[in-house]
Write an enzyme that holds these catalytic residues in place. Structure first.
Site, PDB file in Angstrom:
ATOM      1  N   LEU A   1       0.865  -1.182   0.000  1.00  0.00           N
ATOM      2  CA  LEU A   1       0.000   0.000   0.000  1.00  0.00           C
ATOM      3  C   LEU A   1       0.901   1.230   0.000  1.00  0.00           C
ATOM      4  CD1 LEU A   1      -1.854  -2.328   0.924  1.00  0.00           C
ATOM      5  CD2 LEU A   1      -3.022  -0.693   2.413  1.00  0.00           C
ATOM      6  N   ILE A   2       0.926   1.931  -1.112  1.00  0.00           N
ATOM      7  CA  ILE A   2       1.879   3.020  -1.289  1.00  0.00           C
ATOM      8  C   ILE A   2       1.160   4.358  -1.378  1.00  0.00           C
ATOM      9  CG2 ILE A   2       1.932   2.719  -3.815  1.00  0.00           C
ATOM     10  CD1 ILE A   2       4.967   3.464  -3.610  1.00  0.00           C
TER      11      ILE A   2
ATOM     12  N   LYS B   1      -8.476   3.186   7.568  1.00  0.00           N
ATOM     13  CA  LYS B   1      -7.446   2.160   7.383  1.00  0.00           C
ATOM     14  C   LYS B   1      -8.076   0.779   7.173  1.00  0.00           C
ATOM     15  CE  LYS B   1      -3.624   4.523   7.630  1.00  0.00           C
ATOM     16  NZ  LYS B   1      -2.672   4.421   8.737  1.00  0.00           N
TER      17      LYS B   1
ATOM     18  N   CYS C   1      15.080  15.809 -17.390  1.00  0.00           N
ATOM     19  CA  CYS C   1      15.589  14.901 -16.364  1.00  0.00           C
ATOM     20  C   CYS C   1      16.381  13.811 -17.070  1.00  0.00           C
ATOM     21  CB  CYS C   1      14.468  14.304 -15.507  1.00  0.00           C
ATOM     22  SG  CYS C   1      13.383  13.161 -16.393  1.00  0.00           S
TER      23      CYS C   1
END
EC number: 2.8.1.4
Length: 484
Positions: free
Chosen positions: A185-186, A267, A458
């Site tokens: 879970l990010i 949560k 980049c």
């Protein structure tokens, strides 16, 4: 020129069948990664090491190979060596002398030898012979066995002499895919990036589940973190990125759930949803970045209540880590700058959160949700191969928005992190270059001269495309991507 890859000690301690399986997997992983650098890369597995050959006509690849090997899980360290053949101990000395003669001038030194195979001499005899010769026939200050200025490292394997020119520390851990898959879970913050990295390092294919609470900018930022982790440490295997639109859940929590229970309920809803997604993917465990006592929902009581919402295993690798240690680790793995710019949404929805949630009360509150809420958001979730993050940007950033040349009235913005920009500064003669790190671009771009066109730069082009896409979606038409 070769690289000798040394296996992480925990692999060496495994039983013969397991060790063989791990070593084969590491060989495959190294080959998969290095083939993307150069198709001619050759990787050869041995019992206790893996040899990587740098093509003779491409010595410039050595640095790129070394950088990639340093980020592959399962490696203790890598030594870069030059290879010679020999017939005697004196032959070894004669080949070492010209290489180290100038380096040893005015320095103390010692000789260290590692040897495998059958020989009429042992390692200590080689150390004494070579060390004595170098001490006598160079301008070295002398031999110092402890803390010398220079260590002459030699490896002898049957009739081959390897002169070590560089040592590169590895990640350690286990080779990717030697453990079962996990779903991380990010959120893009410090914690979830580090916890994901910990399981990549431990050999688990780590897929990413993102609960979108903050719109397009939040998703773009989290995709950058996930792509960085995969590209840097897990590129040998494919993984998935799942984006779940969680705004409807937050809306119902704010409207229907008791204020003190909001954090724990949120949560639990995340865990339920992630567990459903993991089950669909055949994954047995979730990974979170929770750390004991860090916020109100992470007390032991609340974590226990959160865990009760699913039978799926929930792993928390950071559970006993201090916040500063987590931040230090994020700096080490390259996610700190991403995390600094990432907004935090979960902690702001409850003004007086409970630290001792009662399961019965929480379950009673959850009955207020719409019956099919989780089904709806899972149906709206989007699953992509993580490689598509870059490909999607290529598709959505049109050819007219990507340029290889620069007009004198255009301005280049170097959006790399400060450390990366300092190590490889961008210099283009006659062109104005602004240095705005990617994590500040969204807030500072509005202050720039709107009459000018800005080219984002980049190193790999992925982050610049993501940032350009976001700015274009915000209505800016004076931004393009610079890909020299």
């Amino acid at each position: 020129m070769k690289f000798i890859v040394k296996l992480y000690p925990e692999i060496m301690m495994k039983s013969k069948p397991v060790r063989m399986r791990f070593t084969k997997m590491l060989e495959t992983n190294i080959r998969n990664v290095l083939k993307k650098v150069d198709e001619d890369a050759k990787v050869q597995r041995q019992w206790d090491r893996i040899m990587v050959m740098v093509p003779k006509d491409k010595p410039e690849l050595a640095q790129a190979f070394g950088e990639r090997l340093a980020c592959i899980p399962g490696i203790a360290h890598v030594v870069q060596v030059d290879e010679y053949s020999f017939e005697s101990v004196d032959d070894i000395y004669q080949q070492v002398l010209p290489v180290y003669r100038d380096q040893l001038a005015g320095k103390t030194f010692c000789v260290r030898v590692k040897r495998t195979g059958d020989h009429d001499f042992n390692s200590i005899e080689v150390e004494r012979y070579v060390g004595g010769g170098l001490n006598q026939f160079t301008d070295a200050l002398g031999v110092r066995l402890k803390n010398p200025d220079i260590t002459v490292n030699l490896e002898i394997e049957r009739d081959n002499l390897y002169m070590v020119t560089k040592r590169i520390e590895g990640l350690g851990g286990f080779p990717m895919a030697t453990q079962e898959d996990v779903l991380s879970l990010i959120s893009g913050g410090f914690d979830s990036g580090v916890s994901s990295y910990q399981f990549i390092k431990k050999g688990a294919r780590t897929h990413y589940c993102f609960f979108n609470l903050g719109g397009a900018q939040h998703e773009i930022g989290v995709k950058q973190v996930a792509y960085h982790l995969w590209k840097t440490y897990g590129e040998s295997h494919k993984v998935k990125f799942i984006s779940v639109p969680f705004e409807p859940v937050v809306a119902e929590i704010l409207e229907r759930i008791d204020n003190g229970q909001m954090g724990v309920v949120l949560k639990r809803m995340m865990m339920r949803t992630a567990a459903r997604i993991a089950d669909r993917m055949g994954i047995q465990a979730l990974v979170t970045g929770e750390s004991l006592g860090q916020v109100s929902s992470q007390t032991l009581t609340n974590l226990n209540v959160i865990d009760r919402c699913t039978e799926l295993l929930i792993l928390r690798p950071l559970i006993a880590m201090d916040k500063q240690d987590i931040i230090n680790e994020s700096r080490k793995i390259g996610t700190e700058d991403f995390a600094k710019s990432m907004p935090e949404y979960c902690g702001v929805i409850s003004q007086k959160p409970t630290v001792k949630a009662v399961l019965a009360k929480v379950e009673a509150e959850e009955k207020k949700f719409s019956e099919d809420l989780i089904d709806q958001i899972i149906a709206q979730s989007v699953t992509i191969d993580i490689r598509e993050i870059a490909e999607q940007m290529d598709t959505r950033i049109t050819e007219t928005e990507t340029v290889a040349s620069i007009d004198t009235n255009q301005v280049v913005i170097d959006i790399r992190a400060p450390e990366e920009e300092e190590s490889k500064p961008l210099q283009i003669e006659g062109i104005e270059i602004k240095r705005i790190p990617f994590f500040k671009l969204a807030t500072q771009f509005a202050d720039l001269d709107k009459q000018k066109t800005y080219l984002l730069y980049c190193e790999r082009g992925v982050m610049s495309k993501l940032q350009a896409l976001y700015l274009i979606e915000q209505g800016y038409t004076n931004v393009k991507v610079y890909r020299p």
